[in-house]
Design a protein around this motif. Structure first.
Motif, mmCIF file in Angstrom:
data_model
loop_
_atom_site.group_PDB
_atom_site.id
_atom_site.type_symbol
_atom_site.label_atom_id
_atom_site.label_comp_id
_atom_site.label_asym_id
_atom_site.label_seq_id
_atom_site.Cartn_x
_atom_site.Cartn_y
_atom_site.Cartn_z
ATOM 1 N N LEU A 125 -2.142 3.598 -3.878
ATOM 2 C CA LEU A 125 -1.970 2.423 -4.734
ATOM 3 C C LEU A 125 -1.839 1.192 -3.842
ATOM 4 N N GLN A 126 -2.634 0.166 -4.143
ATOM 5 C CA GLN A 126 -2.588 -1.064 -3.351
ATOM 6 C C GLN A 126 -2.511 -2.267 -4.285
ATOM 7 N N SER A 127 -1.697 -3.236 -3.890
ATOM 8 C CA SER A 127 -1.536 -4.469 -4.658
ATOM 9 C C SER A 127 -2.039 -5.646 -3.843
ATOM 10 N N SER B 247 0.862 -1.173 0.000
ATOM 11 C CA SER B 247 0.000 0.000 0.000
ATOM 12 C C SER B 247 0.904 1.230 0.000
ATOM 13 N N GLU C 111 -3.176 -11.501 -9.442
ATOM 14 C CA GLU C 111 -2.527 -10.392 -8.767
ATOM 15 C C GLU C 111 -3.061 -9.117 -9.412
ATOM 16 N N THR C 112 -3.357 -8.126 -8.616
ATOM 17 C CA THR C 112 -3.944 -6.908 -9.154
ATOM 18 C C THR C 112 -3.469 -5.697 -8.368
ATOM 19 N N THR C 113 -3.355 -4.576 -9.060
ATOM 20 C CA THR C 113 -3.034 -3.297 -8.440
ATOM 21 C C THR C 113 -4.196 -2.351 -8.677
#
Length: 774
Positions: free
Chosen positions: A555-557, A547, A573-575
């Motif tokens: 922005l968080q992954s 984060s 996996e996503t951002t």
């Protein structure tokens, strides 16, 4: 993907019922008839009793709470009584002689909610109305939820204005509870045609029971829901005061058909029989019959399971219209057909239906429009409240959940944002424009089962589990023509729990006074095995990996796993980017704001080497909402790699279906819709070029084991004009009975490249006799 919380205590042992037993006396209620099923199905799902575990005490001692012993013994008696009645009824059915004529039917003395509240108002209307009230249209509006019949309702005021007709205001003490009137002039009683795409019915519990006799209706009225509809409706895990409350006295004699997805709008259908009481109480009896029928539909769908101390009561604020012939003699057998027109979870679980009543010979007796029933929780101040302990709702593993379906719907549509679980998070934002879940059929998470905070200051390591009950016939499978879920559904199932975890972690709380939205920026996903999860529960697990706080953004992954039937079938996996509106409006696409054109516009191909088609004419590419392509141009030897090229151009309309569902107060085309467009473009190439020649009725699906990668830097809004989907075929691999196609693709919005995908992989297979069809 198991729940990390400690396992619940083992259930108490069950005790077999005796092989034979005699019974006489008045039954408490008639137990549920087993639904019609094949012998194999009956053997696989036998009807059993489940005694409630007795309180644990030391041998030779009494519990400190006598009420607990009383409640437990009462439940034991009910289970034993049900088993006895099953055996007794089986014997009676074998010995019962054939009856050439049924006994005469008599009307039950009705004292339902409408009869109790409206009797005085109906008398007043009959006295003041210029025409016979029995032939007029009655308009009923409940001002407040009436959870129990008032002891002495009064008619406080009566107005007889020519334009408004006759109006009666019904009060209970100092509060106005209902308004009954006979409107002047013509009243429209037509049944609405419904939305172009009726939403999928998603019951909170599933049952095979499709009819109810009088005894089962008595059980439903007394709150014994699981005794009729089965174990999925059991509420023995919560205190008695938190279970669904009893309803009004039974009016119906039987429910002859019950279908949660039936009716012209596929929202629910019920048919029932009851006996006319006749005379002045006729309209009130009809209302009570309708309320009971819709209550049965509410319970059949399990809407009460997510609301503690649930009361199913007439929906406040919704006008109901009734036109009836009160000349029907008492004792006349009547038939009722109830068709659900709409349902909701927010602001409260509710159903609204229309009903028509006829005699057994088909003569019309009454039509009732917009009968609404809502599920409300009892509040200590005498009012009502939907919010309450989510522990009343259970997961698919029968474990208490953190947030049930109404709470998830509140995050999608309501004004109260998710409460952060991070101890360092500030208060959530109060603006309406904020990160939300999609709503309607685009919502693909139903319950938050558990969450655990991370071990870092930025929340890193926070994780959570959610569940999504895939419908038996989901719209995205039905309209894409595939049994496995298409890319749009897979992507939404993966991204939504990550987005929900971000909301719980308090990502939006850092900008409490600004409009704040969420967009998917990039990610990767892999299908691990083929899956047909229709009618089952999808387990969703998300973990926050990073984060980062930036000026005007977070922005968080995440890492996400999807599981069905106990096995993981997809990883991702996503951002996500959480943006202030000002920062989002400055997005410049993937090329830094430079305008560019697709390959085909820069490399002209002779018309003789092109295939042009209107994708809307080919149902194999999608129908209804999944018909996402319009004008398609194929070049079999074109593209950057010389292996094929596809360019599709689709107009953007401000009434496109996804704008209303994605999101409330922030309408935008979902990234998953753009991804689905590119997969459909690859489908068009496979079906309209020779690459699948020789395959009988080729069926297309997402390739297993192939990693899809995406990157997005723009959005499609209502005012934009068109979206173009461009594909470059990278490889075509053919075996004897299958073809694997790979491609890279881009999305363009009004000349701006906003999304890039790598390794779009599709398998085309010949249709089999067993069917790889939906």
């Amino acid at each position: 993907m198991s729940d990390p919380r400690p396992a619940p205590a083992s259930p108490a042992p069950t005790f077999p019922a005796p092989d034979g037993i005699g019974f006489t006396g008045q039954p408490l209620w008639t137990p549920p008839e087993a639904p019609t099923a094949s012998p194999a199905a009956a053997a696989a799902h036998p009807v059993t009793t489940r005694p409630h575990p007795l309180p644990a005490t030391a041998p030779g001692t009494l519990t400190a709470d006598p009420a607990s012993w009383r409640d437990d013994l009462a439940r034991e008696l009910q289970h034993a009584h049900a088993a006895v009645l099953r055996a007794h009824h089986a014997v009676v059915e074998r010995r019962r002689p054939a009856s050439p004529t049924p006994p005469p039917r008599t009307a039950r003395p009705s004292r339902g909610r409408a009869q109790a509240v409206l009797a005085s108002a109906l008398d007043e209307l009959r006295r003041r109305s210029a025409e016979p009230v029995g032939h007029a249209v009655h308009r009923l509006v409940w001002h407040q939820a009436v959870l129990a019949s008032p002891a002495a309702p009064t008619v406080r005021t009566v107005a007889a204005a020519p334009a408004a007709g006759v109006v009666c205001h019904v009060h209970d003490g100092g509060r106005a509870i209902a308004e009954l009137s006979v409107p002047a002039g013509d009243v429209d009683l037509a049944v609405p045609t419904g939305a172009p795409y009726p939403p999928d019915v998603r019951p909170l519990a599933r049952t095979t029971v499709d009819r109810c006799d009088a005894g089962q209706l008595d059980a439903l009225a007394s709150g014994e829901i699981s005794a009729v509809f089965g174990e999925a409706f059991d509420q023995s895990h919560v205190e008695a005061r938190h279970r669904v409350a009893a309803g009004s006295e039974r009016v119906l004699d039987a429910v002859t058909h019950l279908d949660a997805c039936g009716g012209p709008l596929r929202q629910g259908l019920l048919t029932a029989e009851f006996t006319a009481c006749g005379g002045a109480t006729g309209p009130a009896q009809l209302w009570d019959a309708c309320y009971e029928a819709v209550r049965v539909l509410v319970l059949h769908r399990g809407l009460h399971l997510a609301v503690p101390a649930a009361h199913v009561a007439p929906l406040p604020g919704t006008p109901t219209l009734l036109q009836a012939d009160v000349r029907v003699p008492a004792g006349t057998p009547l038939r009722m057909t109830v068709r659900v027109r709409e349902s909701a979870l927010h602001p409260r679980p509710a159903l609204v239906a229309d009903a028509d009543v006829t005699t057994s010979a088909g003569q019309p007796v009454a039509c009732v429009r917009a009968v609404g029933m809502a599920v409300l929780g009892a509040a200590t101040d005498g009012g009502t409240a939907v919010a309450g302990a989510a522990a009343c709702r259970l997961s698919s593993a029968r474990r208490p959940v953190l947030l049930g379906e109404p709470g998830v719907a509140e995050i999608a549509e309501g004004d109260a944002p998710a409460r952060p679980i991070s101890p360092s998070a500030a208060a959530p934002p109060a603006t309406k424009v904020r990160p939300r879940l999609p709503r309607g059929d685009m919502l693909m998470v139903d319950r938050v089962v558990w969450t655990a905070p991370g071990d870092g200051a930025d929340g890193r390591g926070a994780t959570g589990g959610a569940e999504y009950d895939m419908p038996v016939d989901p719209w995205y499978c039905r309209e894409s023509g595939t049994a496995p879920p298409p890319p749009l559904a897979l992507m939404e199932m993966a991204l939504q729990p990550a987005h929900l975890l971000g909301a719980f972690e308090g990502a939006t709380a850092r900008f409490p006074d600004q409009d704040f939205v969420c967009r998917s920026l990039e990610g990767r996903a892999r299908l691990l095995r083929p899956v047909d999860a229709r009618g089952s529960t999808i387990g969703q697990r998300a973990t926050l990996r990073s984060s980062t706080l930036l000026p005007g953004a977070v922005l968080q992954s995440y890492e996400v796993e999807l599981a069905a039937h106990g096995e993981t079938f997809c990883t991702a996996e996503t951002t996500h980017g959480y943006f202030t509106r000002d920062l989002l409006d400055r997005q410049q696409g993937l090329d830094g704001g430079a305008a560019s054109r697709p390959w085909l516009h820069r490399h002209p191909v002779p018309d003789r080497d092109l295939v042009r088609l209107d994708a809307r004419d080919d149902a194999r590419l999608g129908t209804g909402r999944m018909c996402l392509l319009e004008d398609v141009v194929l070049a079999a030897d074109g593209g950057r790699h010389g292996r094929g090229h596809v360019l599709s151009t689709t107009s953007v309309r401000d009434d496109d279906w996804y704008f209303a569902q994605h999101f409330a107060h922030d309408p935008v085309m979902p990234e998953s819709t753009g991804v689905q467009m590119l997969y459909q473009a690859l489908h068009a190439f496979a079906l309209h070029t020779p690459v699948t020649a020789g395959l009988r009725e080729p069926r297309l699906r997402v390739a297993v084991g192939e990693e899809l990668r995406w990157s997005c830097r723009g959005q499609v809004l209502r005012h934009h004009e068109q979206v173009q989907a461009e594909l470059h075929i990278t490889a075509v691999t053919r075996d004897a009975d299958r073809v694997l196609l790979r491609a890279d693709g881009d999305l363009w919005r009004d000349g701006l490249r906003i999304c890039h995908l790598e390794n779009i992989a599709v398998v085309a297979e010949a249709a089999t006799d067993e069917g790889n069809r939906p």
